[in-house]
Design a protein around this motif. Sequence first.
Motif, short mmCIF file in Angstrom:
data_model
loop_
_atom_site.label_atom_id
_atom_site.label_comp_id
_atom_site.label_asym_id
_atom_site.label_seq_id
_atom_site.Cartn_x
_atom_site.Cartn_y
_atom_site.Cartn_z
N TRP A 118 0.81 -1.22 0.00
CA TRP A 118 0.00 0.00 0.00
C TRP A 118 0.84 1.27 0.00
CZ3 TRP A 118 -3.91 -1.47 4.48
CH2 TRP A 118 -4.56 -2.66 4.13
N VAL A 121 -0.28 4.34 -1.97
CA VAL A 121 -1.61 4.88 -1.69
C VAL A 121 -1.51 6.10 -0.79
CG1 VAL A 121 -3.84 4.40 -0.59
CG2 VAL A 121 -2.69 2.61 -1.93
N SER A 131 -8.05 4.28 -3.94
CA SER A 131 -6.83 3.68 -3.36
C SER A 131 -6.47 2.35 -3.99
CB SER A 131 -7.02 3.48 -1.85
OG SER A 131 -7.97 2.45 -1.60
N LEU A 166 -3.41 -5.04 -3.95
CA LEU A 166 -4.28 -3.99 -4.46
C LEU A 166 -5.19 -4.55 -5.56
CD1 LEU A 166 -1.82 -0.97 -4.70
CD2 LEU A 166 -3.47 -1.46 -2.90
N PRO A 170 -3.04 2.35 -7.63
CA PRO A 170 -3.45 3.51 -6.84
C PRO A 170 -3.79 4.72 -7.71
CG PRO A 170 -1.52 2.50 -5.86
CD PRO A 170 -1.73 1.83 -7.19
#
Length: 368
Positions: A118, A121, A131, A166, A170
Amino acid sequence: MFRKIALACTAMLTVAAKPLPAPPEALAAIGARIDAECAEGRFSGVVIIRIRGREALQRSCGMADIVNQVAVTRYTRFKIYSVSKYITALTVMALVENGALSLDQPITTYIADAPAEWSGVTLRMLLNHTSGIDDLTLPLLYHYRSDHPAAMRDLFAALTPGERALKSAPGIARRYNNFGFELLADAAARATGTPFASLVEQMVFRPAGMRSASIEPPLIEAGHLVPVSEPGLANGYNGERGALSEAVNWAFVQLGAGAVRASAADFIALDAALRQGKIIGPAMQAEMIRNPVAPPDGKAGAAFGLGVAIQSPRGTAMIGHTGGTNGYITDFQRFPDEDAMMIVLSNRGTTRTAWMYDHVAAALIAAR
């Protein structure tokens, strides 16, 4: 159109009050429909529309507590669910304004144990639902044993590779994500060393004068989640008239996405505070609606700014958020070009509110 909205948001802070014309037919139509739904037992709650600082329509009816025959008033508090995201967004933007957070910093800057996947993000992407992170609300509920911070830490430690991955790059695809607002609440608390509920009180409730608004506190008994009930808070109901069942829910699990309880009076105070720049200034308000993200795949609906939905019924700029379905429905909309607002608070999960938008817009156009 959206540039016009941003400019209006800056200008509305200094709009002078003007005399309100006689209630237009469009508002009369809203009042008549609400009256009919109240009489038939299909609506229970509060509807208030204000134009240029004056009340243009007000209705309240039904029971906050059917068993004990407690009537709904404009001071009754309701669980507002996803309208809490607007409050969370204002809290985050206030922290950005004072330098405690940055919209374009990765979430991993503030949450060290968040998955490395992440790291691309940012807070901005969480606020506008781009995101790419999976909505992990159900796993969060599974790990909730005492409070939100502990549940988040336990969740991060237990995430599977599939949950960490994910779902899209992003900043690319918009997917409405409740869990993104749990990350925002966690990031704000860690960055400031202050519990998120206290931040909301300091940054939004207190400066706005939202005297009865609060964040739902955790209630755990014998290791189990327990719904919160207290004087002045409406019970939520699902089902149709004659077959209602009381809603069971734990809003406190969704600290950033759904934990606020508030009254119509609180929302009137919030609207005034935003007009007067008491929570965040004009630049931050404009940033919330700059470069909104359109609905996915050309679908109809609202564009999303930073924690707010942006629509334009009859070409009239409308900024706000809706929330609910499990026993409660809330709809808070502001019309910055017209210095107007509407708030609907209902403790019936079947309530519909979008039909009001065109009527309100028509009334505002007629009142110009």
